[in-house]
Write an enzyme that holds these catalytic residues in place. Structure first.
Site, short mmCIF file in Angstrom:
data_model
loop_
_atom_site.label_atom_id
_atom_site.label_comp_id
_atom_site.label_asym_id
_atom_site.label_seq_id
_atom_site.Cartn_x
_atom_site.Cartn_y
_atom_site.Cartn_z
N LEU A 1 -31.43 36.83 53.63
CA LEU A 1 -31.75 38.21 53.98
C LEU A 1 -32.38 38.19 55.36
O LEU A 1 -33.10 37.24 55.71
CB LEU A 1 -32.73 38.81 52.97
CG LEU A 1 -32.17 39.38 51.67
CD1 LEU A 1 -33.31 39.77 50.73
CD2 LEU A 1 -31.27 40.58 51.92
N ASP A 2 -32.13 39.23 56.14
CA ASP A 2 -32.72 39.29 57.48
C ASP A 2 -34.24 39.25 57.40
O ASP A 2 -34.85 39.62 56.39
CB ASP A 2 -32.29 40.58 58.19
CG ASP A 2 -30.81 40.58 58.53
OD1 ASP A 2 -30.21 39.49 58.56
OD2 ASP A 2 -30.26 41.68 58.77
N PHE A 3 -34.85 38.83 58.49
CA PHE A 3 -36.31 38.72 58.57
C PHE A 3 -36.99 40.04 58.22
O PHE A 3 -38.01 40.06 57.52
CB PHE A 3 -36.69 38.28 59.99
CG PHE A 3 -38.16 38.10 60.22
CD1 PHE A 3 -38.86 37.06 59.63
CD2 PHE A 3 -38.86 38.98 61.05
CE1 PHE A 3 -40.22 36.89 59.85
CE2 PHE A 3 -40.22 38.82 61.27
CZ PHE A 3 -40.90 37.77 60.68
#
Length: 273
Positions: free
Chosen positions: A104-106
């Protein structure tokens, strides 16, 4: 009942089947005190004494499946060279080495699966198996029905057309909208890029489902073990995907051997004679 050696090792949770094959070929596996390097070797797991690097296979750790609600501004990896917080920081009390299944993106949050079951992870991540993932997103402006139809039919991105998405309106305000969107691909930043393409940048993104798993009411930064039913559902999903792929490969017709005109003419002439 005799079973292939690499399958027994993989089934113990010690490694994936591919890695087990590498260990066997490298001479790191013994059966009843003898080194085995032949990949087709079958043994009885109830009677054989199997060791990997001198350690009994029975001491191998079992499969572990964890569901984590990744908070925002946390890396979905186990380590970060920049010193940012990672999902590993939230796995307190877990002595087994597990790995994230996907990312998952930051700045995104939500459901992440972590496991030491390598083969299962590879199947769930492989793009050809199209495991559905559902996201709850907040986007700029009110999303129109036309834009939803575009998303459901596929959106043209710089790396090609996306597959059809399933989109459901959750709620709307004057300046933004909340949607649930389900995709079966795993391109980088895909949901964000899809929404950008239809003119609605993402303000917040939370993954709430992955295959048979749901985030539920798990708090940010909390994790739990999968139930037996959830773990079985994951394995069944992976097995079904693999079986479907194998069946499709068997149905692909083999190209017919071409016969040259000269050869065909000769065979025809021979029959007439």
């Amino acid at each position: 009942m005799e079973v292939r050696l690499q399958k027994i090792i993989a089934g113990s949770g010690l490694a994936s089947r591919r890695k087990a094959e590498e260990w066997i070929a490298a001479g790191r596996v013994t059966v009843n005190g003898k080194v085995v390097t032949e990949l087709g070797t079958k043994v009885d797991p109830e009677r054989a004494h199997i060791k990997v690097d001198g350690k009994h296979l029975s001491s191998a750790q079992p499969y572990v499946y964890l569901l984590l609600n990744k908070p925002k501004n946390v890396m979905s990896t186990l380590n970060d060279p920049g010193g940012r917080p990672t999902v590993k920081d939230y796995l307190r009390g877990i002595s087994v080495r597990v790995f994230p299944v996907g990312r998952l993106d930051f700045d995104s949050e939500g459901l992440m699966l972590l496991t030491n079951h390598g083969d299962l992870a590879q199947t769930l991540l492989h793009p050809r198996y199209h495991v559905p993932k559902t996201y709850l997103i907040k986007v700029k402006q009110v999303v129109t029905d036309d834009h939803i139809r575009q998303l459901e039919q596929g959106v043209q991105l710089e790396d090609g057309m996306t597959g059809p998405a399933v989109v459901k309106k959750v709620k709307k305000a004057k300046l933004n909208s909340w949607l649930e969107i389900t995709i079966r691909e795993g391109r980088q930043h895909q949901v964000k890029r899809m929404m950008e393409a239809v003119g609605h940048p993402v303000l917040k993104l939370t993954r709430i489902k992955m295959g048979p798993l749901s985030l539920g009411d798990l708090g940010a930064g909390e994790f739990r073990y999968l139930t037996d039913r959830e773990a079985n559902a994951l394995r069944e999903l992976a097995e079904h995907k693999l079986a479907t792929e194998e069946a499709a490969e068997k149905q692909v017709p083999r190209p017919k051997k071409r016969i040259s005109r000269v050869g065909w003419a000769r065979s025809k002439k021979a029959k007439v004679v």
